[in-house]
Motif scaffolding. Structure first.
Motif, PDB file in Angstrom:
ATOM      1  N   HIS A 262     -52.538  71.151 -45.610  1.00  0.00           N
ATOM      2  CA  HIS A 262     -53.063  69.903 -45.049  1.00  0.00           C
ATOM      3  C   HIS A 262     -54.369  69.455 -45.700  1.00  0.00           C
ATOM      4  O   HIS A 262     -54.526  68.275 -46.037  1.00  0.00           O
ATOM      5  CB  HIS A 262     -53.245  70.060 -43.537  1.00  0.00           C
ATOM      6  N   PHE A 263     -55.329  70.374 -45.885  1.00  0.00           N
ATOM      7  CA  PHE A 263     -56.616  69.935 -46.434  1.00  0.00           C
ATOM      8  C   PHE A 263     -56.458  69.414 -47.854  1.00  0.00           C
ATOM      9  O   PHE A 263     -57.223  68.555 -48.297  1.00  0.00           O
ATOM     10  CB  PHE A 263     -57.651  71.064 -46.362  1.00  0.00           C
ATOM     11  N   MET A 264     -55.475  69.922 -48.593  1.00  0.00           N
ATOM     12  CA  MET A 264     -55.236  69.434 -49.949  1.00  0.00           C
ATOM     13  C   MET A 264     -54.705  68.003 -49.934  1.00  0.00           C
ATOM     14  O   MET A 264     -55.112  67.174 -50.749  1.00  0.00           O
ATOM     15  CB  MET A 264     -54.249  70.359 -50.670  1.00  0.00           C
ATOM     16  N   ALA A 265     -53.789  67.741 -49.006  1.00  0.00           N
ATOM     17  CA  ALA A 265     -53.260  66.380 -48.893  1.00  0.00           C
ATOM     18  C   ALA A 265     -54.347  65.412 -48.445  1.00  0.00           C
ATOM     19  O   ALA A 265     -54.410  64.273 -48.917  1.00  0.00           O
ATOM     20  CB  ALA A 265     -52.083  66.368 -47.915  1.00  0.00           C
ATOM     21  N   GLU A 266     -55.210  65.851 -47.541  1.00  0.00           N
ATOM     22  CA  GLU A 266     -56.349  65.016 -47.130  1.00  0.00           C
ATOM     23  C   GLU A 266     -57.207  64.657 -48.336  1.00  0.00           C
ATOM     24  O   GLU A 266     -57.618  63.506 -48.506  1.00  0.00           O
ATOM     25  CB  GLU A 266     -57.216  65.759 -46.104  1.00  0.00           C
ATOM     26  N   THR A 267     -57.491  65.653 -49.169  1.00  0.00           N
ATOM     27  CA  THR A 267     -58.322  65.421 -50.347  1.00  0.00           C
ATOM     28  C   THR A 267     -57.664  64.429 -51.291  1.00  0.00           C
ATOM     29  O   THR A 267     -58.321  63.521 -51.819  1.00  0.00           O
ATOM     30  CB  THR A 267     -58.594  66.754 -51.066  1.00  0.00           C
ATOM     31  N   ALA A 268     -56.360  64.595 -51.503  1.00  0.00           N
ATOM     32  CA  ALA A 268     -55.643  63.657 -52.374  1.00  0.00           C
ATOM     33  C   ALA A 268     -55.706  62.240 -51.821  1.00  0.00           C
ATOM     34  O   ALA A 268     -55.873  61.273 -52.567  1.00  0.00           O
ATOM     35  CB  ALA A 268     -54.194  64.103 -52.532  1.00  0.00           C
ATOM     36  N   ASP A 269     -55.600  62.109 -50.502  1.00  0.00           N
ATOM     37  CA  ASP A 269     -55.670  60.780 -49.897  1.00  0.00           C
ATOM     38  C   ASP A 269     -57.044  60.154 -50.113  1.00  0.00           C
ATOM     39  O   ASP A 269     -57.146  58.954 -50.420  1.00  0.00           O
ATOM     40  CB  ASP A 269     -55.366  60.865 -48.396  1.00  0.00           C
ATOM     41  N   MET A 270     -58.084  60.946 -49.983  1.00  0.00           N
ATOM     42  CA  MET A 270     -59.434  60.405 -50.129  1.00  0.00           C
ATOM     43  C   MET A 270     -59.756  60.045 -51.576  1.00  0.00           C
ATOM     44  O   MET A 270     -60.601  59.181 -51.825  1.00  0.00           O
ATOM     45  CB  MET A 270     -60.454  61.407 -49.578  1.00  0.00           C
TER      46      MET A 270
ATOM     47  N   LEU B 141     -45.795  68.839 -41.864  1.00  0.00           N
ATOM     48  CA  LEU B 141     -47.112  68.631 -41.256  1.00  0.00           C
ATOM     49  C   LEU B 141     -47.711  69.913 -40.702  1.00  0.00           C
ATOM     50  O   LEU B 141     -48.917  69.993 -40.467  1.00  0.00           O
ATOM     51  CB  LEU B 141     -47.018  67.588 -40.136  1.00  0.00           C
ATOM     52  N   ALA B 142     -46.885  70.932 -40.461  1.00  0.00           N
ATOM     53  CA  ALA B 142     -47.371  72.196 -39.918  1.00  0.00           C
ATOM     54  C   ALA B 142     -47.988  73.091 -40.987  1.00  0.00           C
ATOM     55  O   ALA B 142     -48.466  74.182 -40.681  1.00  0.00           O
ATOM     56  CB  ALA B 142     -46.242  72.937 -39.218  1.00  0.00           C
ATOM     57  N   ALA B 143     -47.981  72.640 -42.239  1.00  0.00           N
ATOM     58  CA  ALA B 143     -48.576  73.429 -43.321  1.00  0.00           C
ATOM     59  C   ALA B 143     -50.085  73.221 -43.316  1.00  0.00           C
ATOM     60  O   ALA B 143     -50.623  72.379 -44.034  1.00  0.00           O
ATOM     61  CB  ALA B 143     -47.970  73.034 -44.666  1.00  0.00           C
ATOM     62  N   GLY B 144     -50.758  73.986 -42.475  1.00  0.00           N
ATOM     63  CA  GLY B 144     -52.211  73.905 -42.388  1.00  0.00           C
ATOM     64  C   GLY B 144     -52.858  74.997 -43.216  1.00  0.00           C
ATOM     65  O   GLY B 144     -52.312  75.448 -44.211  1.00  0.00           O
ATOM     66  N   CYS B 145     -54.030  75.456 -42.801  1.00  0.00           N
ATOM     67  CA  CYS B 145     -54.719  76.553 -43.497  1.00  0.00           C
ATOM     68  C   CYS B 145     -55.567  77.266 -42.461  1.00  0.00           C
ATOM     69  O   CYS B 145     -56.468  76.666 -41.869  1.00  0.00           O
ATOM     70  CB  CYS B 145     -55.588  76.028 -44.628  1.00  0.00           C
ATOM     71  N   SER B 146     -55.293  78.538 -42.238  1.00  0.00           N
ATOM     72  CA  SER B 146     -56.031  79.254 -41.191  1.00  0.00           C
ATOM     73  C   SER B 146     -57.500  79.406 -41.557  1.00  0.00           C
ATOM     74  O   SER B 146     -58.365  79.369 -40.674  1.00  0.00           O
ATOM     75  CB  SER B 146     -55.392  80.626 -40.935  1.00  0.00           C
ATOM     76  N   MET B 147     -57.819  79.555 -42.851  1.00  0.00           N
ATOM     77  CA  MET B 147     -59.223  79.621 -43.234  1.00  0.00           C
ATOM     78  C   MET B 147     -59.938  78.317 -42.909  1.00  0.00           C
ATOM     79  O   MET B 147     -61.027  78.315 -42.324  1.00  0.00           O
ATOM     80  CB  MET B 147     -59.378  79.924 -44.721  1.00  0.00           C
ATOM     81  N   ALA B 148     -59.334  77.201 -43.278  1.00  0.00           N
ATOM     82  CA  ALA B 148     -59.950  75.902 -43.001  1.00  0.00           C
ATOM     83  C   ALA B 148     -60.179  75.720 -41.503  1.00  0.00           C
ATOM     84  O   ALA B 148     -61.187  75.124 -41.088  1.00  0.00           O
ATOM     85  CB  ALA B 148     -59.067  74.783 -43.544  1.00  0.00           C
TER      86      ALA B 148
ATOM     87  N   ASN C   4     -61.209  74.461 -49.156  1.00  0.00           N
ATOM     88  CA  ASN C   4     -60.357  74.843 -48.024  1.00  0.00           C
ATOM     89  C   ASN C   4     -61.049  74.539 -46.709  1.00  0.00           C
ATOM     90  O   ASN C   4     -61.410  75.438 -45.936  1.00  0.00           O
ATOM     91  CB  ASN C   4     -60.020  76.333 -48.096  1.00  0.00           C
ATOM     92  N   SER C   5     -61.241  73.271 -46.436  1.00  0.00           N
ATOM     93  CA  SER C   5     -61.914  72.826 -45.217  1.00  0.00           C
ATOM     94  C   SER C   5     -61.415  71.433 -44.865  1.00  0.00           C
ATOM     95  O   SER C   5     -60.832  70.735 -45.700  1.00  0.00           O
ATOM     96  CB  SER C   5     -63.439  72.808 -45.418  1.00  0.00           C
TER      97      SER C   5
END
Length: 435
Positions: free
Chosen positions: A138-146, A159-166, A204-205
């Motif tokens: 998810h955070f990677m897709a957010e970055t691409a969008d921005m 959409l469930a592909a998140g990141c536990s570290m983030a 990763n945030s």
């Protein structure tokens, strides 16, 4: 502990997991449910089976709706053909980005494969593509969008592909920590013009934390340019708060000569992060108490066992690994660094790698002249990367062919604008060339 470059290296991780579940392999996996269809555990709260399975997922984490039966019931061959047909139809309207940790069945259909730093730049390189499908988290897709144009659609197949570290650092916790630290440090610059504190966040945030950094004179980093970013931050600030990965922050700062005593750990649920004011006053780098569950699995004992079995082994690990593992290894570096190290290795090398299993196994298959194996002999992929199944990729691509945008990731402008500032600083902080 046995490392063999046989059929396991030629098959994908998903295929190997299936063999393990059918008791056709002498390998072991970290969860028997890894062999179950991805959509079966999309209905269950959590990150899914794999390395992150035991991490606590936020209540507001995105969830994925039910995948239509035609995609759930299709064979691997049929899904591959449908994805390729959709790509052929969409052509330049589409670019597919695939992270190194993604499963082989998806990577082979990506237009670009890389780490988060490379894929962030790849998103910028296609301003005319109508859709950017990000096979990552998810955070990677957010970055691409921005970083993309307003008329482009960024899509995350699941959409469930998140990141536990983030998810280990949320914006409320970060803002609370900042307020407590400002009370101690104040906001006056020193004689050299350096402010008391500069926020640095790993890629990763969440977008919200990237925006926080943008608003407060901070920057984003990746594992490729973390040292360059810390140098940038120390030119502007007296100290740094680094989130969410404590290990990348600690390993990078230690390599720069900063002592462990000057790197207190901030635990977000405790007053002053569990530290004294004196310790925070002396701090150079304040480390957030987060980690990657994939890289936390690697141990010094695994390295010792690899050296015992292969006295000439070259051990390369990712800097998200704990400090004692990085210290015991021969080298550490980003996923791209690891890939390039394998590519440049002399024929017949024996290389033990401490990073996500999909990348390691892919490298072993691509470079059969070497003996390449994962330090952890248990097959345990990144839980959330593993959710990007070809069925979801086929579903979103055929939606585009039909004129429907599915699973679009869109960051609100109020967040995107300051986050973009921090990201642009990251893109300008080019990593030093390593020999």
């Amino acid at each position: 502990m046995s490392h063999t470059a046989t059929t396991e290296n030629k098959a994908s991780v998903a295929q190997n997991i299936g063999r393990i579940a059918r008791k056709q392999s002498n390998q072991s996996a970290c969860g028997t449910d890894l062999a179950e269809p991805t959509w079966d555990f999309d209905r269950i709260p959590g990150y899914g089976p794999g390395a992150s399975a035991r991490d606590i997922i936020p209540l507001n984490a995105p969830t994925q709706g039910t995948l239509p039966a035609e995609y759930r019931e299709a064979s691997d061959e049929e899904l591959h053909q449908r994805i390729q047909a959709a790509k052929d139809t969409l052509q330049d309207k589409l670019v597919i980005l695939g992270h190194f940790y993604q499963r082989d069945e998806v990577v082979q259909l990506a237009d670009y494969v890389g780490d988060s730093f490379q894929l962030a730049k790849a998103a910028l390189a296609h301003p005319d593509a109508e859709a950017i499908v990000f096979c990552g988290v998810h955070f990677m897709a957010e970055t691409a969008d921005m970083l993309s144009n307003p008329n482009q659609h960024v899509i995350l197949p699941n959409l469930a592909a998140g990141c536990s570290m983030a998810d280990m650092a949320n914006i409320d916790q970060v803002e609370d920590a900042w307020e407590q630290l400002v009370e101690i440090y104040g906001d006056e610059a020193d004689a050299e013009g350096r402010v008391p504190l500069v926020p640095v966040t790993y890629m990763n945030s969440s977008a919200a934390i990237k925006a926080f950094c943008g608003r407060n004179g901070g920057i984003v980093c990746t594992s490729s340019n973390a040292s360059t970013v810390l140098e940038w931050a120390f030119e502007r600030g007296q100290r740094v708060i680094f989130f969410p990965d404590q290990h990348l922050g600690r390993n990078t700062a230690k390599a720069m000569g900063i002592s462990l005593e000057d790197m207190p750990l901030w635990r977000p649920n405790l007053p002053l992060g569990g530290n004294t004011e004196d310790a925070l006053e002396r701090a150079k780098v304040i480390l957030w108490n987060g980690f990657c569950s994939v890289h936390k699995r690697f141990t010094v004992k695994q390295i010792e066992q690899a050296r015992e079995q292969y006295p000439d082994v070259r051990v390369i690990v990712h800097p998200e690994c704990p400090m004692d593992v990085v210290d015991a290894a021969d080298e550490s570096g980003s996923t791209d660094y690891i890939r390039k190290a394998v590519e440049a290795a002399p024929a017949g090398s024996t290389i033990a790698i401490g990073t996500e299993i999909n990348l390691v196994q892919r490298l072993a298959a691509e470079y059969p002249q070497h003996t390449i194996f994962c330090l952890d002999d248990v097959v345990c992929p990144c839980s959330t990367m593993y959710r990007i199944h070809p069925g979801y990729l086929a579903w979103v691509l055929e939606g585009l062919v039909a004129g429907e945008v599915r699973n679009r990731i869109s960051v609100d402008a109020a967040v995107a604008e300051p986050a973009r500032v921090a990201l642009e600083r990251m893109l300008a902080a080019l990593p030093a060339v390593r020999s």
